[in-house]
Design a protein around this motif. Structure first.
Motif, short mmCIF file in Angstrom:
data_model
loop_
_atom_site.label_atom_id
_atom_site.label_comp_id
_atom_site.label_asym_id
_atom_site.label_seq_id
_atom_site.Cartn_x
_atom_site.Cartn_y
_atom_site.Cartn_z
N ARG A 64 8.86 2.66 -2.33
CA ARG A 64 9.45 2.09 -3.54
C ARG A 64 9.16 0.60 -3.65
NH1 ARG A 64 13.74 -0.61 -4.10
NH2 ARG A 64 14.81 0.07 -2.22
N GLN A 65 9.17 -0.11 -2.52
CA GLN A 65 8.90 -1.55 -2.56
C GLN A 65 7.49 -1.85 -3.04
OE1 GLN A 65 9.88 -2.57 1.47
NE2 GLN A 65 12.01 -3.06 1.01
N ARG A 66 6.53 -0.99 -2.69
CA ARG A 66 5.16 -1.19 -3.18
C ARG A 66 5.10 -0.98 -4.69
NH1 ARG A 66 1.24 2.56 -0.02
NH2 ARG A 66 -0.18 1.77 -1.64
N ALA A 67 5.83 0.00 -5.20
CA ALA A 67 5.80 0.27 -6.63
C ALA A 67 6.65 -0.73 -7.41
CB ALA A 67 6.30 1.70 -6.90
N TYR A 87 -3.30 -2.48 1.85
CA TYR A 87 -3.33 -1.44 0.81
C TYR A 87 -4.19 -1.89 -0.38
CZ TYR A 87 0.33 1.11 3.25
OH TYR A 87 1.04 1.82 4.20
N GLU A 88 -4.76 -0.90 -1.07
CA GLU A 88 -5.62 -1.20 -2.21
C GLU A 88 -4.86 -1.89 -3.34
OE1 GLU A 88 -4.99 1.70 -0.88
OE2 GLU A 88 -6.82 2.80 -0.34
N ASP A 89 -3.55 -1.61 -3.43
CA ASP A 89 -2.77 -2.20 -4.52
C ASP A 89 -2.11 -3.52 -4.13
OD1 ASP A 89 -1.01 -1.10 -2.73
OD2 ASP A 89 0.19 -0.01 -4.20
N ALA A 90 -2.58 -4.16 -3.06
CA ALA A 90 -2.01 -5.45 -2.66
C ALA A 90 -2.06 -6.49 -3.78
CB ALA A 90 -2.72 -5.98 -1.41
N PRO A 91 -3.17 -6.59 -4.56
CA PRO A 91 -3.17 -7.56 -5.66
C PRO A 91 -2.03 -7.35 -6.65
CG PRO A 91 -5.40 -6.80 -5.24
CD PRO A 91 -4.49 -5.93 -4.42
N ARG A 92 -1.66 -6.10 -6.91
CA ARG A 92 -0.56 -5.84 -7.83
C ARG A 92 0.79 -6.14 -7.17
NH1 ARG A 92 3.00 -2.29 -8.07
NH2 ARG A 92 1.99 -0.95 -6.53
N ILE A 93 0.94 -5.77 -5.89
CA ILE A 93 2.21 -6.00 -5.19
C ILE A 93 2.55 -7.49 -5.18
CG2 ILE A 93 3.39 -5.86 -2.96
CD1 ILE A 93 1.64 -3.39 -2.35
N PHE A 94 1.54 -8.33 -4.90
CA PHE A 94 1.79 -9.76 -4.72
C PHE A 94 1.51 -10.58 -5.98
CE2 PHE A 94 1.04 -8.17 -0.41
CZ PHE A 94 2.17 -8.66 0.22
N ALA A 152 -11.11 -4.32 5.11
CA ALA A 152 -11.92 -3.19 4.67
C ALA A 152 -11.04 -2.04 4.20
CB ALA A 152 -12.84 -2.73 5.79
N ALA A 153 -9.87 -1.85 4.85
CA ALA A 153 -8.95 -0.80 4.42
C ALA A 153 -8.43 -1.06 3.02
CB ALA A 153 -7.79 -0.69 5.41
N ALA A 154 -8.33 -2.33 2.64
CA ALA A 154 -7.84 -2.69 1.31
C ALA A 154 -8.91 -2.55 0.23
CB ALA A 154 -7.31 -4.13 1.32
N ALA A 171 -8.90 4.38 6.81
CA ALA A 171 -7.91 3.36 6.45
C ALA A 171 -6.55 3.67 7.05
CB ALA A 171 -7.81 3.26 4.93
N ARG A 172 -6.19 4.95 7.07
CA ARG A 172 -4.88 5.33 7.62
C ARG A 172 -4.80 4.99 9.10
NH1 ARG A 172 -2.48 11.43 8.39
NH2 ARG A 172 -0.37 10.80 9.04
N ARG A 173 -5.87 5.27 9.84
CA ARG A 173 -5.88 5.00 11.28
C ARG A 173 -5.83 3.50 11.54
NH1 ARG A 173 -9.77 9.56 13.84
NH2 ARG A 173 -9.67 8.14 15.63
N ILE A 174 -6.53 2.73 10.73
CA ILE A 174 -6.51 1.27 10.89
C ILE A 174 -5.09 0.75 10.69
CG2 ILE A 174 -7.26 -0.90 9.84
CD1 ILE A 174 -9.97 0.53 9.27
N ARG A 175 -4.43 1.23 9.64
CA ARG A 175 -3.07 0.75 9.35
C ARG A 175 -2.10 1.13 10.47
NH1 ARG A 175 -4.29 2.99 3.86
NH2 ARG A 175 -5.09 1.20 2.67
N MET A 176 -2.30 2.31 11.05
CA MET A 176 -1.39 2.76 12.11
C MET A 176 -1.50 1.92 13.37
SD MET A 176 -1.71 6.91 11.81
CE MET A 176 -0.56 7.22 13.15
#
Length: 800
Positions: free
Chosen positions: A110-113, A132-139, A395-397, A462-467
């Motif tokens: 929810r915080q990302r959205a 995350y790919e949507d980091a530009p929108r989050i921030f 790269a994950a983003a 990307a999932r493994r990198i984030r983990m």
């Protein structure tokens, strides 16, 4: 920016007035980078948030406005509680939430959205959000970043990770305002350079330091012992202090020491004073229970570790007790500030030396606190294993251009000196694993597209990198629960290596209670209560801090004073005897004593280089003695000295302590030592070469160690110039073995060695003979002793 009416009224109803530094923070709300140095209890956290609260109150808006970064998850929760009060009481249209490893997954989504106005987080959670790919929108629209207790991040890889995240945020949110908050800063300009973009100025605002602390050594009925670190002798005096104060925090440097001291304190607590224990390996439920009891004023004392070091304000603490020498003045000042958490009241603290030499160290630390002389090593360049991880997270983003990422990374203070070849080496490692590993598909992670941009070869990676993001690599831990494991109450965690030593029936301490090991079930340690039994083993191996270079210097100066009016008579008499029978160490010279004791020849080197370096010195000197045929048998190290014993006398210690010879011995020793493999494993996990967390599974510590050992041996054999081996050498040099402190010691004395040949054990060396942690040397001496024993046995049997 003035204080709006609702805020002025809110302050007035509480009888409060803004401190000058809080007003100054409002006036400088648009300063690009600002560091506030204010004492604990000076309202620096509110000062950091005031511009945000005022701006949002006067200009309501949606989306993320301010980001708060703290070193501790518990601190974010504490700040959320403290911010909630003025927001609720002034009915401000502001939503505050925290995001840490304890935040439920549903709330994270929810915080990302729908981000809150103020997000409280840690460096690890921020790095994850930015991946995350949507980091530009989050921030989007982010105006301010507040970094609390910034000094605690600046000295670690977590700080490097955070500055790389700030550099990324700067690109996403041009014009971002950065604010750093700290109470303990030895070099404000250096901390300002860490906070601000590279090459940009950072304004430093220093608050009135307030009254000096009320700090002294605790007077005990009996003198401290000659050796050891338990401080059991002080239990009656500590209980007396607890009875005289409202709430006392009793700090220890290791979890094991805290557990043992709490048990002794509890057994002697005949008045049944409510006391508790708090440290990072207890279960979350146990920690929250203690925190709530503190906040409600139901506890008279809490035995704790660094888990309560930083600016958490729980309960009415009016006394801090530091058990054991503080090792670091900056850490001591931070802990002292937990008492009387008010600007106008002096903090009250007592130091409890655990042994006789620590009396000297405690006095030196007291003098440093009174002189406001903080210690701290200069920051080195940003860690390259952290940089490799950051490249993978970028790269994950989404795809990136190498030139743009290089410029972005160089804007982070610790990486301002990064060269393009250095960056390219990290990029190549992230993409292929490096020369020796590029043939393996598992390390082929990035590819370059025709347009020149770099991207993940497989988007599922990307999932493994984030983990696996993060820079804290601890020993694998196992959950401890009361039997049965699935339904029993959680008690905390113990290290996997410690659990492996347990057999059924063994008892150990956790959370202040003695438990009996029943077995291991599905990676959970099952235990049952075992009150009244003496625990055979401590629950944590722990990490002992090394006394800082600056504090060691103060100790040497103190030892060379003509007399010691600040020392108790028992310690002053001990030093006088040392001065009579031998001599005291001099700051510009190296004292070396040789003497015979119980049929063994002993060599004592007073290097005052800190525990890690003195331990390394013992390893190097015994190696050189073995090569010279001097038959060493073992050694023991403390912060101030290394004591070696063997079969033969060392006639000329200066030959062993030659700088060039020590360097070559160090290089030879390090190449094949387990320290290198341990450092390699840590860097390999951080850099992403070894994944600890995988979807649906997690490697055990043994599996990760096995993987890293194979990789280390492979790279050493086939690619000795591999980036990760270079990183490992750097980490080993300044970390576990601290060879830099040995170099500092050699440079300080410049070959001036005072060799004292004694006919007995010296007063200063005697306590070292009682120290735990002896390291045996397996070499020619052992065989000589076996041969001599065999000869005696054969002679008795008439066979010689």
């Amino acid at each position: 920016m003035g204080l709006p009416a609702p805020f002025a009224d809110w302050f007035a109803t509480r009888g409060w007035q803004m401190h000058p530094h809080q007003s100054a923070m409002l006036d400088r709300a648009e300063t690009p980078a600002l560091l506030l140095v204010a004492p604990t209890g000076g309202g620096k956290t509110l000062a950091g948030f005031l511009p945000t609260l005022v701006d949002l109150a006067e200009n309501p808006r949606d989306g993320l406005h301010s980001l708060y970064i703290s070193p501790l998850k518990a601190l974010t929760a504490d700040i959320r509680r403290n911010l909630g009060r003025p927001i609720e009481e002034m009915a401000l249209p502001i939503r505050v939430e925290d995001r840490t490893g304890d935040t439920p997954q549903s709330r994270r989504r929810r915080q990302r959205a729908d981000p809150p106005h103020i997000l409280l987080t840690t460096p690890e959670s921020l790095a994850l959000l930015l991946s995350y790919e949507d980091a530009p929108r989050i921030f989007a629209g982010l105006r301010r970043v507040i970094v609390d207790e910034i000094h605690a991040l600046a000295d670690s890889k977590r700080g490097d990770q955070m500055t790389l995240a700030l550099a990324r945020l700067e690109r996403l949110c041009p014009g971002l305002r950065r604010v750093g908050l700290s109470a303990t800063v030895e070099d404000p300009p250096a901390l300002g350079r860490f906070l601000a973009p590279a090459g940009a100025p950072c304004e430093i605002l220093t608050a009135d330091p307030g009254p000096p602390p009320d700090i002294a050594m605790l007077e005990t009925g009996t003198p401290p012992p000659w050796a050891g670190g338990g401080a059991r002798h002080a239990i009656p005096a500590v209980l007396g202090q607890i009875a005289e104060h409202r709430t006392t925090l009793i700090f220890h440097d290791t979890r094991a020491q805290a557990e043992l001291f709490f048990r002794d304190l509890w057994l002697a607590n005949e008045a049944n004073l409510p006391i508790a224990i708090h440290h990072g390996s207890l279960s979350r439920e146990a920690r929250l229970k203690v925190e709530a009891a503190m906040a409600e004023g139901r506890l008279r004392a809490v035995v704790c570790t660094g888990s309560l070091d930083l600016g958490i304000d729980w309960g009415d603490v009016d006394l801090v007790i530091q058990v054991g020498a503080p090792k670091n003045v900056k850490r001591l000042v931070q802990r002292i500030g937990r008492a009387n958490h008010r600007y106008s009241a002096p903090s009250k603290a007592l130091l409890v030396p655990a042994n006789r030499f620590e009396v000297v160290e405690c006095l030196a630390a007291l003098e440093a606190v009174r002189a406001r002389d903080l210690d701290g090593a200069p920051r080195g360049p940003g860690a390259r294993d952290v940089l490799c991880q950051h490249i993978l997270a970028c790269a994950a983003a989404g795809p990136f251009e190498a030139d743009a990422l290089f410029d972005e990374i160089r804007s982070a203070g610790p990486y301002a000196g990064l060269t393009r070849p250095g960056f390219d080496a990290c990029l190549d490692f992230a993409a292929t694993g490096g020369y020796a590993l590029r043939a393996y598909d598992r390390w082929q992670r990035l590819k370059q597209a025709p347009d020149g941009r770099w991207a993940l070869r497989d988007p599922r990676a990307a999932r493994r990198i984030r983990m696996n993001l993060g820079t804290i690599v601890e020993e694998e831990r196992l959950k401890v629960r009361l039997k049965p494991a699935r339904r029993g109450a959680p008690l905390g965690e113990i290290e996997e290596a410690f659990a492996a030593t347990l057999t059924q029936g063994d008892s150990f301490l956790i959370g202040g209670q003695v438990v009996r090991f029943e077995g291991l079930r599905e990676m959970v340690v099952e235990v049952s209560p075992s009150p009244g039994r003496m625990p055979k083993i401590a629950v944590f191996a722990g990490t002992k801090f090394a006394t800082s270079t600056r504090l060691c210097g103060r100790i040497l100066d103190l030892l060379n004073a003509p007399d010691w009016p600040g020392l108790p008579a028992h310690t002053a008499d001990w030093l006088k005897l040392q001065r009579t029978l031998s001599r005291l160490p001099d700051p510009d010279r190296l004292l070396v004593e040789t003497f015979a004791f119980e049929g063994r020849h002993h060599l004592c080197v007073y290097g005052f280089a800190g525990r890690n370096a003195q331990q390394t010195l013992g390893l190097l000197l015994t190696q050189r003695m073995e090569a010279a045929g001097l038959a060493p048998l073992g050694f023991v190290a403390a912060d101030h000295a290394t004591l070696i014993w063997g079969l033969d006398e060392v006639e000329t210690p200066s030959d062993l302590l030659d700088s060039n010879s020590l360097h070559s011995a160090f290089a030879k020793w390090l190449a094949g030592n387990a320290v290198m493999k341990r450092s390699f494993r840590t860097s390999a996990v951080i850099a992403g070469l070894i994944e600890r967390n995988l979807p649906g599974q997690r490697k055990t510590g043994r599996q990760a160690t096995f993987s890293s050992d194979i990789l280390y041996d492979t790279l050493l054999r086939h690619d000795p110039g591999h980036l990760l081996l270079d990183i490992t050498r750097e980490e080993a040099m300044r970390g576990l073995v601290d060879f830099g402190r040995i170099e500092e010691m050699l440079a300080r004395v410049r070959g001036r060695i005072d060799h004292m040949r004694l006919d007995r054990v010296s007063p200063l060396a005697a306590p070292l003979l009682l120290e735990a942690g002896r390291v045996p040397v397996r070499g020619a001496a052992e065989q000589r002793l076996l041969d001599a024993a065999a000869a005696r046995l054969m002679a008795e049997a008439g066979l010689a």
